[in-house]
Design a protein around this motif. Sequence first.
Motif, mmCIF file in Angstrom:
data_model
loop_
_atom_site.group_PDB
_atom_site.id
_atom_site.type_symbol
_atom_site.label_atom_id
_atom_site.label_comp_id
_atom_site.label_asym_id
_atom_site.label_seq_id
_atom_site.Cartn_x
_atom_site.Cartn_y
_atom_site.Cartn_z
ATOM 1 N N TYR A 1 20.255 17.727 38.547
ATOM 2 C CA TYR A 1 20.592 18.334 37.250
ATOM 3 C C TYR A 1 20.422 17.288 36.149
ATOM 4 C CZ TYR A 1 22.530 22.573 35.134
ATOM 5 O OH TYR A 1 22.672 23.752 34.444
ATOM 6 N N PRO A 2 19.187 16.872 35.890
ATOM 7 C CA PRO A 2 18.939 15.776 34.936
ATOM 8 C C PRO A 2 19.367 16.089 33.505
ATOM 9 C CG PRO A 2 16.884 16.836 35.595
ATOM 10 C CD PRO A 2 17.940 17.365 36.489
ATOM 11 N N SER A 3 19.412 17.375 33.129
ATOM 12 C CA SER A 3 19.746 17.705 31.743
ATOM 13 C C SER A 3 21.170 17.302 31.391
ATOM 14 C CB SER A 3 19.548 19.200 31.484
ATOM 15 O OG SER A 3 20.397 19.980 32.297
ATOM 16 N N ILE A 4 22.113 17.393 32.337
ATOM 17 C CA ILE A 4 23.494 16.992 32.045
ATOM 18 C C ILE A 4 23.580 15.466 31.945
ATOM 19 C CG2 ILE A 4 24.322 16.872 34.440
ATOM 20 C CD1 ILE A 4 26.298 18.158 31.384
ATOM 21 N N VAL A 5 22.750 14.773 32.698
ATOM 22 C CA VAL A 5 22.721 13.315 32.628
ATOM 23 C C VAL A 5 22.205 12.870 31.259
ATOM 24 C CG1 VAL A 5 21.774 11.207 33.639
ATOM 25 C CG2 VAL A 5 22.381 13.145 35.123
ATOM 26 N N SER A 6 21.190 13.577 30.768
ATOM 27 C CA SER A 6 20.628 13.225 29.459
ATOM 28 C C SER A 6 21.618 13.455 28.327
ATOM 29 C CB SER A 6 19.348 14.028 29.202
ATOM 30 O OG SER A 6 19.637 15.409 29.045
ATOM 31 N N ARG A 7 22.616 14.313 28.564
ATOM 32 C CA ARG A 7 23.650 14.558 27.549
ATOM 33 C C ARG A 7 24.849 13.627 27.696
ATOM 34 N NH1 ARG A 7 22.439 20.035 28.860
ATOM 35 N NH2 ARG A 7 24.493 20.428 29.798
ATOM 36 N N GLY A 8 24.748 12.669 28.608
ATOM 37 C CA GLY A 8 25.826 11.690 28.772
ATOM 38 C C GLY A 8 26.791 12.009 29.890
ATOM 39 N N GLY A 9 26.486 13.051 30.683
ATOM 40 C CA GLY A 9 27.374 13.426 31.778
ATOM 41 C C GLY A 9 26.740 13.193 33.128
ATOM 42 N N GLY A 10 27.169 13.994 34.098
ATOM 43 C CA GLY A 10 26.619 13.892 35.442
ATOM 44 C C GLY A 10 27.622 13.355 36.441
ATOM 45 N N ALA A 11 27.181 13.228 37.684
ATOM 46 C CA ALA A 11 28.043 12.703 38.743
ATOM 47 C C ALA A 11 28.365 11.243 38.469
ATOM 48 C CB ALA A 11 27.350 12.860 40.092
ATOM 49 N N GLU A 12 29.650 10.884 38.584
ATOM 50 C CA GLU A 12 30.081 9.524 38.264
ATOM 51 C C GLU A 12 30.681 8.783 39.455
ATOM 52 O OE1 GLU A 12 31.213 10.358 33.550
ATOM 53 O OE2 GLU A 12 32.825 10.120 35.016
ATOM 54 N N ASP A 13 31.276 9.539 40.384
ATOM 55 C CA ASP A 13 31.961 8.887 41.501
ATOM 56 C C ASP A 13 32.153 9.921 42.604
ATOM 57 O OD1 ASP A 13 33.189 6.942 42.986
ATOM 58 O OD2 ASP A 13 34.963 6.766 41.702
ATOM 59 N N LEU A 14 32.590 9.452 43.787
ATOM 60 C CA LEU A 14 32.977 10.387 44.841
ATOM 61 C C LEU A 14 34.065 9.766 45.700
ATOM 62 C CD1 LEU A 14 31.761 9.420 47.820
ATOM 63 C CD2 LEU A 14 29.651 10.352 46.920
ATOM 64 N N ASP A 15 34.732 10.632 46.412
ATOM 65 C CA ASP A 15 35.791 10.217 47.325
ATOM 66 C C ASP A 15 35.683 11.080 48.573
ATOM 67 O OD1 ASP A 15 37.940 8.883 48.315
ATOM 68 O OD2 ASP A 15 39.431 9.778 46.986
#
Length: 429
Positions: free
Chosen positions: A145-159
């Motif tokens: 989902y590259p479009s959310i990354v381009s808006r400054g979001g996206g997956a940041e971490d996991l547990d």
Amino acid sequence: MKSSRIPGFYNLSVEQRRDLLKKELDFSAEELSSLYIKEPLSTETADKMIENVIGTFQLPFGLGLNFLINGKDYVIPMVIEEASVVASASHIAKIVRSAGGFHTEATERVMIGQIQVVGCSDFHAAKQAILNEKEVLINAANAAYPSIVSRGGGAEDLDVRILNEDSDSSYGKMLVVHMYINTCDAMGANIINTMVESVAPIVEEITNGKVYLRILSNYADKCLARARCVIPPELLSTGDYSGEEVRDGVIHAYEFAASDPYRAVTHNKGIMNGIDPVVIATGNDWRAVEAGSHAYAARHGSYGSMTTWSKDQAGNLVGEIELPMSIGTVGGATRVHPLAELSLSLMSIESAKELAQVIVAVGLAQNLGALKALATDGIQKGHMALHSRSVAIAAGASGEMIDIIAEKLIEEKEIRVGKAKELVEEYTK
């Protein structure tokens, strides 16, 4: 936005209120056009939103007034069928306004996607393997989902968690991956689901297990909004009750809800009376907000109050609320439904983070309105006075007769449809 303090708004006709919106809040006739048409949501649009459409269903669309939040005025759209809610929220907002308004804040917009893994030969080894490949999984999710990354979001971490490790049932034992995703101004369901579905095959390969569910969690406890108000007791006095008596009554009522789930359910329903109408008006998923809020109220092991009320050293009443807010200002119905767009414009909302803060402030106001009524004259006095109009309409009253019948019902303290029908027949002879 000009002041949300609009004295006498409730006394105006619907048309006068619309004209005032144009004049005082600088809305054009075109911007308010969806208020004038009989079917603001066209059947054609509705048919594209859900399945098996046969029409649309309307609810009253009102305005919560007097709200001052973080120094900014808000005229707040509220969609609800229950009498007294909008009036109560506006009344409390006026009191809090005199005390400096509501103060709010919100965390970052981090939502959770879950991946369920079963059948691992060694769950601890599988957990460690996932953690070892954390960056690979995060990068794969963002690539989906590259479009959310381009808006400054996206997956940041996991547990990773292991559930039911000691269970004798092979169905109960499982490994669950939590992927933390910044959805920016979107509620993010589609974003999250796309990401976790895309990484599921990689998770299977890493764990040598079988992935079943891969879906968002509506328990958004990493996406919180908070509101607070501090009210001097003199602003709370009403009728024969001093401000101190009202303050203490509110705190006693809160302690009841904090101690007893039977009371907490009704107490929290009153909070959602304020929250849901704003969530609905802005085209957001009120079921998700409801589910997350109630789960958060039980996060300590027992179901309790969503709010806290206390007295500070100066004797002021202090109210606080903190809830998960899985809402958005882009995507979904927020940009499809004409009245949802108007609702966001009415509040001059700039982000989902801001909207979340407004929503919890309304919930806090509505809670105080209910507790103040319960601690003084009882909930029925104000509620039934407003409910009397609905009863009059249900009995067949129309036009000016609605107010006449409603006033008579209140005067005779018999607010029921049967009595209203008798009065309608009497006045129409």
